[in-house]
Design an enzyme around this catalytic site. Structure first.
Site, PDB file in Angstrom:
ATOM      1  CE1 TYR A  86      -4.532  -1.275   0.854  1.00 17.44           C
ATOM      2  CE2 TYR A  86      -3.181  -3.001   1.745  1.00 17.44           C
ATOM      3  CZ  TYR A  86      -4.362  -2.699   0.985  1.00 17.44           C
ATOM      4  OH  TYR A  86      -5.315  -3.343   1.109  1.00 17.44           O
ATOM      5  CE1 TYR A 137      -2.796  -6.656   3.521  1.00 12.92           C
ATOM      6  CE2 TYR A 137      -3.383  -6.186   1.497  1.00 12.92           C
ATOM      7  CZ  TYR A 137      -3.642  -6.120   2.910  1.00 12.92           C
ATOM      8  OH  TYR A 137      -4.982  -5.711   3.179  1.00 12.92           O
ATOM      9  NE  ARG A 144      -7.272 -10.060   4.147  1.00 13.32           N
ATOM     10  CZ  ARG A 144      -8.234  -9.193   4.003  1.00 13.32           C
ATOM     11  NH1 ARG A 144      -7.970  -7.976   4.135  1.00 13.32           N
ATOM     12  NH2 ARG A 144      -9.275  -9.721   3.428  1.00 13.32           N
ATOM     13  CG  HIS A 177      -8.159  -7.194  -0.219  1.00 14.46           C
ATOM     14  ND1 HIS A 177      -6.991  -7.968  -0.060  1.00 14.46           N
ATOM     15  CD2 HIS A 177      -8.219  -6.006   0.174  1.00 14.46           C
ATOM     16  CE1 HIS A 177      -6.519  -7.202   0.842  1.00 14.46           C
ATOM     17  NE2 HIS A 177      -6.929  -5.949   1.035  1.00 14.46           N
ATOM     18  CG  HIS A 210      -9.830  -2.217   1.091  1.00 14.57           C
ATOM     19  ND1 HIS A 210     -10.219  -2.524   2.279  1.00 14.57           N
ATOM     20  CD2 HIS A 210      -8.621  -2.702   1.050  1.00 14.57           C
ATOM     21  CE1 HIS A 210      -9.350  -3.377   2.963  1.00 14.57           C
ATOM     22  NE2 HIS A 210      -8.080  -3.074   1.979  1.00 14.57           N
TER      23      HIS A 210
HETATM   24 FE   LIG Z   1      -6.306  -4.422   2.274  1.00 11.53          FE
END
Ligand SMILES: [Fe+3]
Lengths: 176, 238
Positions: free
Chosen positions: B104, B143, B153, B156, B158
């Protein structure tokens, strides 16, 4: 019949959406009884929650070209969130067997955060306002817990309400 | 049914509980007291309206002015409807995601994967009059996180949606068909009904896929409908 999509946590990286101007609901030129609304968020161990997304929505004053009624703020390193907005007025309550009701001035508030699987819904009322005893929502809350929804004035125009997600002073959350 | 009628309660099993044992971060953040059910008043039945004039859309997050992001380009299209199948028109959708390496663009993300100066990772789209939305992005990478040993995870994106009332506010995540990490993910598996989890998966769509350009995925979102059945009226009287 389609079923509503499931909620998932907002997670720790929602700040990619962050725009701190959104915490000022007067930014489009709204005028009136301007207040600062702030509070500190803690978890069940009393730790500060520093990664929350706090949103408010108010149905009073009514939405207009200069007033969205909606705000978003991030809790900071001290667990504090802060909004600048307009003081709400009383609004009608939901209709029901009691007939038409009236709600004391309030602002809806949601907490979204890592570890929070779906929005936590609560409200902020203002200490000293008329109508708390008759308010259809406050009336549902055991008296000992009502104060978790009532902000107090720390100096002129500044209203404070701490929010505890869990524990002895846990904020009242709603199912809506 | 008026446009300020209350919204239906969630279908049992379709939403996560607050306290999810397999998702460790919920332990100190889930309320321990029972929630108090309230009747939806004007405060819950109405909600904010966002216009692209004030909240500009950003429908292509696969690039910035200085260049194209690394990774697999994707097109995501879908409809936002209510539980009666009616389109939710002109509603704002906010998006955010990791880059193709699973990192991110966020100071809190310490994953040892490269940042991409051409990928900012957030976008904003509006549904049209038929409730349809569409954007272009990069397929996010998986990640690691520290929920449990070897926790990753799944890929995906959000999503944040508003809909017609504050009670329709929804934060969710879109997953990708065929991801082997889904079965190990405590967040995806936080839904009591596996069918509710499966509805979070975007399907690959060859018809949305554009030759020489991008893979297409379809993801529809359903927001709470306005209730008019005797069941909901009974709830309103609490
Ligand atoms: Fe996330």
């Amino acid at each position: 019949m389609p079923i509503a999509t499931a909620s998932q946590t907002i997670g720790p990286y929602w700040h990619l959406l962050r725009d701190d101007t959104w915490s000022d609901l007067t930014r489009f030129g709204a005028t009136g009884d301007v207040i600062t609304l702030q509070g500190r968020i803690t978890d069940g161990a009393g730790n500060l929650i520093t990664d929350a997304c706090v949103e408010i929505w108010q149905s009073s004053p009514p939405v207009s070209d200069v007033f969205d009624g909606f705000g978003r703020a991030a809790s900071n390193a001290e667990g504090l969130f802060s909004f600048k907005t307009l003081r709400p007025e009383p609004v009608p309550g939901a209709s029901g067997p009691m007939g038409n009701t009236r709600q004391a001035p309030h602002i809806a508030l949601t907490i979204l955060a890592r570890g929070v699987t779906k929005a936590l819904w609560t409200r902020i009322y203002f200490q000293g306002d008329a109508g708390h005893d008759e308010d259809p929502v406050l009336s549902l809350i055991p008296p000992a817990r009502r104060n978790t929804l009532i902000a107090h004035q720390t100096k002129p125009g500044v209203w404070h309400l701490d929010i505890a997600l869990q524990g002895a002073s846990e904020t009242v959350f709603f199912e809506i | 049914m008026s446009d300020t009628a209350p919204f239906r309660p969630p279908v049992p099993g379709s939403q996560p509980e607050y306290d999810v044992k397999i998702y460790g971060s919920t332990a100190l953040r889930a309320p321990s007291q029972p929630l108090i059910r309230i009747a939806q008043s004007i405060t819950e039945r109405t909600g904010p309206h966002f216009s692209p004039a004030r909240y500009p859309s950003n429908i292509d997050i696969s690039k910035v002015a200085s260049g194209e992001a690394q990774g697999q380009r994707i097109i995501v299209e879908g409809h936002v409807r209510d539980e009666d199948g009616r389109p939710v028109p002109h509603t704002m959708i906010e998006l955010w995601q990791a880059n193709s390496c699973g990192r991110y663009h966020h100071e809190g993300d310490q994953h040892d994967a490269p940042l991409d100066q051409h990928f900012q990772g957030s976008g904003r789209v509006f549904t049209d009059e038929n409730g349809k939305y569409r954007y272009t992005s990069i397929k996010p990478g998986a990640y690691p996180w520290r929920n449990h040993h070897n926790a990753w995870r799944p890929n995906h994106i959000h999503y944040s949606l508003f809909g017609p009332g504050f009670a329709t506010r929804l934060i969710t995540q879109m997953y990708f068909e065929g991801d082997p990490l889904l079965k190990y993910d405590p967040i995806y598996n936080s839904l009591p009904d596996p069918a509710a989890a499966a509805r979070l998966i975007a399907g690959f769509d060859i018809n949305l896929t554009e030759p020489e350009w991008a893979l297409g995925y379809r993801f529809d979102v359903t927001l709470r409908g306005r209730g008019a059945t005797p069941f909901e009226d009974a709830h309103e009287e609490h």
